[in-house]
Design an enzyme around this catalytic site. Sequence first.
Site, PDB file in Angstrom:
ATOM      1  CG  ASP A  25      -0.191   0.128   2.543  1.00  0.00           C
ATOM      2  OD1 ASP A  25       0.807  -0.593   2.719  1.00  0.00           O
ATOM      3  OD2 ASP A  25      -0.599   0.941   3.392  1.00  0.00           O
ATOM      4  CD  GLU A  69       4.379   0.640   6.981  1.00  0.00           C
ATOM      5  OE1 GLU A  69       5.189   0.894   7.872  1.00  0.00           O
ATOM      6  OE2 GLU A  69       3.975   1.527   6.194  1.00  0.00           O
TER       7      GLU A  69
END
Length: 414
Positions: free
Chosen positions: A86, A180
């Site tokens: 991400d 994350e």
Amino acid sequence: MTKYPNLTSRFIKYVKKETRSDENSTTIPSTESQVEFAAALVEELKVIGLQDVRLSSTSGYVFATLPGNLPENKEVKKIGLIAHMDTADFNARNINPQFVRDYDGKSDITLGDSQYKLSPSEFPSLKKYAGHDLVTTDGKTLLGADDKAGIAEIITAVEYLIEHPEIKHGELRIGIGPDEEIGTGADNFDVADFGADIAYTVDGGPLGELEYETFNAAQAKIELIGKNVHPATAKGVMINALQIAFDFHAQLPKREVPEKTAGREGFFHLVEMAGSVDKAKMVYIIRDHNRQKFEARKCLFQEIVAEMNASYGTKRVILDLKDQYYNMREVIEKDMTVVDIAEKAMKNLEIEPVIYPVRGGTDGSKISFMGLPTPNLFAGGENMHSRFEYISVQVMEQATSVILEIVAEVAGTN
Ligand SMILES: [Zn+2]
């Protein structure tokens, strides 16, 4: 000739896929775009020749294995290599990477047709990159080197091992995870299923970064309950929730905020505040490298709340305090081997390890506490989470080489 012909094109392919996470989402992963990225990655890893490639439906992690090929099935530590798919809370649609070949280390770099530029006067880190090939944004989005660079480096390293079977190595485990940046991705990481003995996240910044010390972290949500009446008849009756908020904040040490602290100094950080006379809320994050000081910071919150409620004679301040992650040093310093191996690998490649306490956390902060010591290696990105993000192709190559050197150290083939 570059040693890793697919590295840059793989990186560009990844950054062009939008994978921004969403902290308001309740799904795992938080966004559909990460599910699509993971599905494509599964196909790519199968084509490269990795084994046991799968997407975990509970964690959103893509797991894969590169079996060892050491003579007589010699067993060495299984190494886990972890990165996140991400990107941070910044525009990530239509990422359009720009190449600056053989940068001179002093010129301004115009970012596409935006009005933005990367200038060494504003970003002195650029001066380190004379002679490098840089990848930048077009000024409209972030780049996503955090952490697509980490993914590209890990996959390129294992691809290199598959293409060079004469290089003998132990078993490797790959884990590419979601979310994350919103701090939740590693919550569902399954250490037993991953099956590594030691691991590294490849999610750090510039050349040489090696991190095994992070903050201890907690979040405090505070609700303030007021009593609203007409201001004309308020005397002795009105209780303004916004005033309660100010009173709470005023009792915190004024210098212990992010903008006035550095190194191993902890802080209280008011990140959100909203409300009216009737009701208000505040959100703080609490950070400290030292566990005792961290606990003391949380106690201070509880004491202030208790005192304020006692003085009102009723619960007007409601505290919801949650630990987020802990300093991985607590786990790693019991056995520094995992750090020593990375330091040795970098030094073998004439890269000076840059070790300092991170003022933040990594996925490794959580994974280390699940029993798998996981320091963080540099992936190469600069100015992360912004339109000024950039990365050097040569540093990505060095990061890939560090991974291979760690593998060689653990296999004892050096
Ligand atoms: Zn990252």
